[in-house]
Design a protein around this motif. Structure first.
Motif, PDB file in Angstrom:
ATOM      1  N   TRP A 141      -1.841  -2.925   4.273  1.00 18.13           N
ATOM      2  CA  TRP A 141      -1.132  -3.042   2.992  1.00 18.13           C
ATOM      3  C   TRP A 141       0.315  -3.404   3.307  1.00 18.13           C
ATOM      4  CZ3 TRP A 141       3.075  -0.317   0.949  1.00 18.13           C
ATOM      5  CH2 TRP A 141       3.376  -0.629  -0.379  1.00 18.13           C
ATOM      6  N   GLU A 142       0.696  -4.607   2.885  1.00 18.54           N
ATOM      7  CA  GLU A 142       2.053  -5.113   3.132  1.00 18.54           C
ATOM      8  C   GLU A 142       2.454  -4.951   4.604  1.00 18.54           C
ATOM      9  OE1 GLU A 142       4.905  -3.595   0.397  1.00 18.54           O
ATOM     10  OE2 GLU A 142       3.940  -4.517  -1.356  1.00 18.54           O
ATOM     11  N   ILE A 174      -3.481   9.414   2.327  1.00 15.49           N
ATOM     12  CA  ILE A 174      -2.271  10.082   2.810  1.00 15.49           C
ATOM     13  C   ILE A 174      -1.435   9.010   3.507  1.00 15.49           C
ATOM     14  CG2 ILE A 174      -1.326  11.927   4.236  1.00 15.49           C
ATOM     15  CD1 ILE A 174      -3.130  12.987   2.068  1.00 15.49           C
ATOM     16  N   VAL A 175      -0.174   8.862   3.155  1.00 18.46           N
ATOM     17  CA  VAL A 175       0.641   7.800   3.740  1.00 18.46           C
ATOM     18  C   VAL A 175       1.627   8.382   4.739  1.00 18.46           C
ATOM     19  CG1 VAL A 175       0.401   6.348   1.700  1.00 18.46           C
ATOM     20  CG2 VAL A 175       2.365   7.891   1.885  1.00 18.46           C
ATOM     21  N   GLY A 176       2.032   7.548   5.690  1.00 15.51           N
ATOM     22  CA  GLY A 176       3.012   7.953   6.680  1.00 15.51           C
ATOM     23  C   GLY A 176       4.396   8.054   6.091  1.00 15.51           C
ATOM     24  N   SER A 180       6.486   2.817   2.086  1.00 12.47           N
ATOM     25  CA  SER A 180       7.278   2.783   0.848  1.00 12.47           C
ATOM     26  C   SER A 180       6.443   3.079  -0.389  1.00 12.47           C
ATOM     27  CB  SER A 180       7.952   1.413   0.699  1.00 12.47           C
ATOM     28  OG  SER A 180       6.974   0.380   0.656  1.00 12.47           O
ATOM     29  N   LEU A 181       5.506   3.958  -0.281  1.00 14.55           N
ATOM     30  CA  LEU A 181       4.706   4.409  -1.418  1.00 14.55           C
ATOM     31  C   LEU A 181       4.967   5.890  -1.631  1.00 14.55           C
ATOM     32  CD1 LEU A 181       1.269   2.652  -0.698  1.00 14.55           C
ATOM     33  CD2 LEU A 181       2.841   2.116  -2.566  1.00 14.55           C
ATOM     34  N   SER A 186      -0.509   3.768  -6.428  1.00 18.50           N
ATOM     35  CA  SER A 186      -1.806   3.214  -6.032  1.00 18.50           C
ATOM     36  C   SER A 186      -1.582   1.911  -5.272  1.00 18.50           C
ATOM     37  CB  SER A 186      -2.692   2.963  -7.253  1.00 18.50           C
ATOM     38  OG  SER A 186      -2.988   4.177  -7.923  1.00 18.50           O
ATOM     39  N   PHE A 187      -2.542   1.541  -4.445  1.00 17.19           N
ATOM     40  CA  PHE A 187      -2.453   0.277  -3.713  1.00 17.19           C
ATOM     41  C   PHE A 187      -3.852  -0.295  -3.519  1.00 17.19           C
ATOM     42  CE2 PHE A 187      -3.067   3.530  -0.493  1.00 17.19           C
ATOM     43  CZ  PHE A 187      -3.969   2.962   0.387  1.00 17.19           C
TER      44      PHE A 187
END
Length: 436
Positions: A141-142, A174-176, A180-181, A186-187
């Motif tokens: 994602w990006e 779960i994001v690191g 930048s979320l 949502s993505f």
């Protein structure tokens, strides 16, 4: 040697620093005994301030560059080792340990073979295994990698420091810490990585962010972690569970519905168990088990020659700068040889004139080295930020004992060598200098 080896490390480092500085202290004591040359030294420094400033800056750049590189190299080794700290044992298909480690630990995209569900279940049910986590790659994602795994591994990776909550279904993530979320965003995953990523391949697949990992200082800080079932399902594969267990998240997995994993991250109950697992699952035709730390150690050993070459290059550079400074001192002393000759005509003892010339040189060298220490600290900090941004491995490169020893050695050598221009300055004929 036995006594030296029994001393604490900090005491050994301090002792070595004092030994390196001893020549400068000894020479300075002999030169200054009975004299107070600082008034004349200050006048010389001010009279030729621009030339002196250039010499000091030249020394500082040389010293600062050398110690900055040395500190950065040490910081890179420590940072990369810390990034692998949570990965006790990796089990993969046979191949290159380095390639497998870069893919599993440092999240570098690689095309590597998969292990089937029977191998995974054999590992997961081993009596000495606390955690066995599969990994699944392929989406992003990006530019940030999406990694499928299990909740147990996320807790292990972050020491159970997750802001928000753990996922409860295959459409949550779960994001690191560097992603930048925010929680609640949502993505949609893109298939592939980098320029080859296809953002339309998984159109309609929305993943909700429900948690955020604490910063780990590793490439996982910019990763998006999802249940491994999500990665399998979005690619049209089975989700690791039999149809009657549809919707289940995490282990146990059904081997017949397990699409495969490129790596199994294993945490054993004890160190001895890690060695036993490595031995048991190192099978030439089926699996390969290894310690990422061992691979890094071997890599550092190979890179050790590069480090020695860098250290030698830094030393040679500093010596060349020292020679340049000494040549500059020769020239400067010719410029104010009339003042030196006048001192001798007025009755100043030869050793006093000698002490003035040496003190003047020592002030330039020590000032340049001190300024170089500051410059090296700034250079190491800037390089650390650049390398961290490029590798996602948290690099800290504070100035340590090694760099202080390098500076002390440089000061010792150059202050002793600076006796030469001072000696030449006082050996010239006083009357001949005045006629000049």
């Amino acid at each position: 040697m036995a006594l030296w080896g029994s001393l604490p490390t900090w005491l050994q480092d301090t002792g070595l620093l004092l030994v390196l500085l001893a020549p400068t202290v000894i020479v300075g004591t002999l030169m200054l005994r009975g004299f107070a040359p600082w008034g004349l030294v200050g006048a010389i420094l001010w009279r030729f301030r621009w030339a002196n400033t250039i010499f000091v800056l030249l020394i500082s750049v040389s010293v600062g560059t050398g110690i900055g590189i040395l500190a950065q190299e040490r910081g890179l080794r420590q940072g990369s080792a810390q990034a692998a700290d949570k990965f006790d044992v990796l089990i993969t298909a046979p191949g290159s340990e380095l390639t497998m480690m870069l893919a599993a630990v440092y999240l570098q995209p690689s095309d590597i073979p998969l292990l089937d569900g029977y191998v995974f279940n054999e590992v997961a049910t081993h009596e000495s295994v606390d955690i066995a986590a599969p990994l699944a790659f392929g989406d992003s994602w990006e530019g940030a990698p999406i990694v499928g795994t299990t909740a147990d591994f996320v807790r292990h990776l972050t020491d159970d420091q997750v802001l928000g909550r753990m996922w409860t279904n295959a459409s949550e993530a779960i994001v690191g810490a560097a992603v930048s979320l925010e929680i609640g965003d949502s993505f949609t995953p893109s298939h592939g990585h980098g320029d080859a990523a296809d953002p339309q391949a998984h159109a309609g697949e929305e993943v909700l962010v429900v948690g955020r990992m604490a910063r780990t200082g590793t490439p996982w800080d910019r990763a998006l972690l999802v249940p491994v079932e999500q990665v399998w399902r979005v690619h049209g594969l089975a989700d690791g569970h039999a149809p009657e267990n549809a919707g289940q998240i995490g282990p146990p997995f059904d081997a017949d519905y397990f699409p495969g994993t490129p790596a199994i991250i294993v945490r054993a109950e004890a160190l001895w168990a890690s060695y036993a697992i490595r031995s048991e699952f190192t099978r030439d035709a089926e699996t390969m088990a290894f310690f990422p730390g061992t691979v890094l150690s071997n890599l550092y050993r190979v890179l050790g020659d590069v480090r020695r070459a860098m250290s030698l290059l830094s030393l040679v550079t500093q010596m060349l700068v020292a020679v340049s400074v000494l040549l500059g001192l020769f020239l400067l002393m010719r410029v104010f040889q009339r003042q030196v000759a006048l001192l001798r005509v007025l009755g100043a003892p030869t050793r006093f004139v000698f002490s003035v010339m040496w003190s003047y040189s020592a002030v330039l060298l020590i000032s340049g080295s001190a300024l170089g220490l500051i410059f090296g600290m700034l250079a190491a900090a800037v390089l650390s930020r650049i390398v961290t941004a490029q590798t996602d491995v948290l690099i800290r490169a504070p100035i340590g004992w090694t760099e202080l020893h390098v500076i002390a050695g440089f000061i010792a050598v150059t202050t002793v060598l600076s006796l030469l221009p001072a000696a030449i300055a006082v050996r010239r004929s006083a009357l001949g200098s005045l006629r000049f």
